[in-house]
Design an enzyme around this catalytic site. Structure first.
Site, short mmCIF file in Angstrom:
data_model
loop_
_atom_site.label_atom_id
_atom_site.label_comp_id
_atom_site.label_asym_id
_atom_site.label_seq_id
_atom_site.Cartn_x
_atom_site.Cartn_y
_atom_site.Cartn_z
N TYR A 85 -45.71 -13.67 45.75
CA TYR A 85 -46.15 -12.32 45.38
C TYR A 85 -45.41 -11.27 46.19
O TYR A 85 -45.00 -10.24 45.68
CB TYR A 85 -47.67 -12.16 45.58
N PHE A 137 -31.86 11.29 26.63
CA PHE A 137 -32.13 9.96 26.12
C PHE A 137 -33.64 9.89 25.88
O PHE A 137 -34.42 10.49 26.62
CB PHE A 137 -31.67 8.85 27.08
N THR A 138 -34.03 9.14 24.86
CA THR A 138 -35.42 9.17 24.38
C THR A 138 -36.46 8.96 25.49
O THR A 138 -37.29 9.84 25.74
CB THR A 138 -35.62 8.11 23.28
N ASP A 228 -28.43 8.18 35.67
CA ASP A 228 -28.91 7.09 34.82
C ASP A 228 -27.74 6.10 34.76
O ASP A 228 -26.76 6.30 34.05
CB ASP A 228 -29.26 7.61 33.42
N LYS A 271 -29.16 -3.59 30.09
CA LYS A 271 -27.86 -3.23 29.50
C LYS A 271 -26.74 -3.88 30.34
O LYS A 271 -26.52 -5.07 30.20
CB LYS A 271 -27.71 -1.72 29.42
N ARG A 395 -30.20 6.96 14.96
CA ARG A 395 -30.08 7.87 16.09
C ARG A 395 -29.79 9.25 15.51
O ARG A 395 -28.65 9.67 15.43
CB ARG A 395 -28.97 7.42 17.06
N PHE A 462 -39.52 7.09 16.35
CA PHE A 462 -38.54 6.21 15.71
C PHE A 462 -38.91 4.75 15.80
O PHE A 462 -38.52 3.94 14.95
CB PHE A 462 -37.14 6.44 16.29
C1 LIG Z 1 -32.34 1.73 27.54
C2 LIG Z 1 -32.13 2.95 28.29
C3 LIG Z 1 -33.11 3.46 29.14
C4 LIG Z 1 -34.50 2.88 29.24
O1 LIG Z 1 -34.48 1.57 29.71
P1 LIG Z 1 -35.48 0.43 29.20
O2 LIG Z 1 -35.05 -0.75 30.00
O3 LIG Z 1 -35.29 0.25 27.74
O4 LIG Z 1 -36.86 0.85 29.52
C5 LIG Z 1 -32.80 4.60 29.85
N1 LIG Z 1 -31.62 5.21 29.74
C6 LIG Z 1 -30.66 4.76 28.93
C7 LIG Z 1 -29.37 5.47 28.82
C8 LIG Z 1 -30.88 3.62 28.16
O5 LIG Z 1 -29.94 3.18 27.32
#
Ligand SMILES: *Cc1c(COP(=O)(O)O)cnc(C)c1O
Length: 471
Positions: A85, A137-138, A228, A271, A395, A462
């Protein structure tokens, strides 16, 4: 695959192919459902590709998030999970990899990128502050708004023009940023939210020059700069290829230099890092680190796992190293470009230059006769699935959501259908099949009429909105 720019041997021998720096050890069977089965599945999913069951999908280009193939090294790391943990050894391996490759001092693990966005937004944004960034970004904007901030887009204008071929369309427009500061005052800026390769602009990169100038501007006004870093390794490739003085630097060196101009970063490891789940936030300021490490225990988990299993953190630690290798990035982006070149050669409108992680079909040009309020890019994603079982995503106006003030649709200049390529998953033959499917949909474009929305959820619509075809 052939590609003039990516092909270093090409200069010596003319056109020569290159290939991925790996071979396949395990396979996952996939199946193309029949035409009627696809039609039925699309109706049941309300013409929203997010609502399709994945076993109804043949080639899945919905996202490059969490869909990468792990290496045998990563799978071996999975077996070395320390599921304690507190104080799991895998956390320290991941922390060390982040420090080594990104250069930040303090690392807080989170279950995925939005967990990191949540805690940094809650820590660094006060109600009524502004958060300028290079296109929204969303999930990023959502967390900034939930923390009481207002996102302000300060990306260069050319990012909104899919036909503009300049190399760094992800750059921040420093004049836009300065005039925002002049208008609201520096103390009303929570921080600058910079993204490496801007997803919503088509995977467009930021130049080293731009981040240097941005750093200087932020210093002048005493504003923090957070990155980011989700696709920052891919961003480094574009700097290596197109920015003067970087051709002989490694991806790893470029990544570290870039991060060095920022105060911290959040990451969706799903990613770049070649894993299926995970993320982190990393900063240089000890006081902020303390705050983040405290908040993470409320929402994610203890500060040495943050919602991940020990094995997940080990896979990230190994994936970070793999993701910054030059031959990996070259083949990853090379495959995206291979698909892009096929489409461009057939006259199919896509965002240019081709970005790092996906092809973005320009739905406004693809379907000039469908009004934006009938969701051209949602329509295109649905048509592509119906034709070939290939899954992409919208998108455009659906992703942009509604303006919280007026309640009206936000109508973005870009109306795109994204085909994101998972890392190390599909072959060149899959890319050929995808391209031919798009061509078939393009050839039938005049007969396509668009969609109407019949169900709209409140947040990030979306993901769950439902549509019907206009007859
Ligand atoms: C996917 C993504 C996020 C959010 O990450 P999650 O792992 O899906 O929660 C943030 N910023 C960018 C540019 C992304 O592509």
């Amino acid at each position: 695959m052939t590609n003039q720019k990516l092909n270093t041997m090409g200069q010596e021998f003319g056109r020569r192919s290159w290939a991925e720096p790996w071979k396949i050890k395990m396979v996952e069977p996939i199946r193309l459902p029949g035409k009627d089965e696809r039609k039925q599945a699309m109706i049941e999913a309300g013409y929203n590709t997010f609502l399709l069951r994945s076993d109804k999908v043949y080639i899945d280009l919905l996202t490059d998030s969490g869909t990468s193939a792990m290496s045998d090294r990563q799978w071996a790391g999975i077996m070395m999970g320390d599921e304690a943990y507190a104080g799991s050894r895998n956390f320290y391996n991941m922390e060390k990899a982040v420090q080594t490759f990104y250069g930040y001092k303090y690392v807080v693990p989170t279950h995925q990128g939005r967990g990191a966005e949540h805690i940094i937004s809650q820590s660094e944004i006060q109600k009524g502050q502004y958060v300028p960034g290079n296109m929204y970004f969303t999930t990023t904007r959502m967390h900034q708004e939930l923390a009481g901030g207002s996102f302000v887009d300060v990306i260069v204008d050319r990012a909104h023009d899919p036909s503009d071929q300049s190399p760094f369309k992800g750059n921040v427009d420093l004049d836009k940023l300065e005039s925002l500061i002049a208008r609201v005052g520096a103390e009303k800026i929570a921080y600058v939210s910079l993204a490496g390769t801007v997803n919503m602009a088509g995977g467009q990169p930021v130049s080293m020059q731009n981040v240097k100038e941005l750093r200087a501007l932020c210093d002048r006004y005493n504003i923090s700069l957070y990155l980011d870093a989700t696709r920052m390794a891919e961003n480094a490739f574009f700097i290596q290829e197109n920015e003067e003085g970087y051709a002989d630097k490694s991806i790893a060196a470029i990544l570290k230099e870039f991060c060095g101009y920022t105060d911290g970063a959040w990451m969706s490891s799903k990613k770049d890092h070649l894993v299926n789940i995970g993320g982190w936030v990393a900063v240089n300021d000890e006081e902020l680190f303390d705050k983040l490490r405290n908040i993470v225990v409320i929402y994610e988990g203890l500060h040495t796992y943050g919602g991940m299993a020990g094995r997940d953190m080990e896979a990230i630690a190994i994936g970070i190293g793999e993701s910054t290798q030059d031959d990996h990035i070259r083949s990853r982006i090379g495959q995206v470009r291979y698909l892009g070149e096929l489409l461009v050669n057939w006259g199919i409108p896509i965002v240019r230059p081709v970005g790092g992680h996906a092809i973005f079909l320009d739905a406004k040009k693809f379907y000039p006769h469908i009004p934006q309020d009938n969701f051209p890019s949602q329509t295109l994603a649905a048509e592509l699935y119906l034709d070939s079982g290939v899954r992409g995503m919208e998108r455009g106006i659906v992703s942009a959501g509604r303006d919280p003030e007026t309640g009206d649709h936000r109508r973005p200049a870009l109306e795109l259908t994204r085909l994101a390529i998972p890392r190390r998953v599909y072959t060149q033959a899959h890319m050929d099949v995808v391209a031919e499917g798009i061509k078939a949909v393009f050839d039938a474009r005049d007969k396509t009429k668009g969609l109407k929305m019949v169900y709209e959820p409140q947040y990030l619509r979306f993901f769950q909105a439902r549509f019907e075809a206009i007859e």
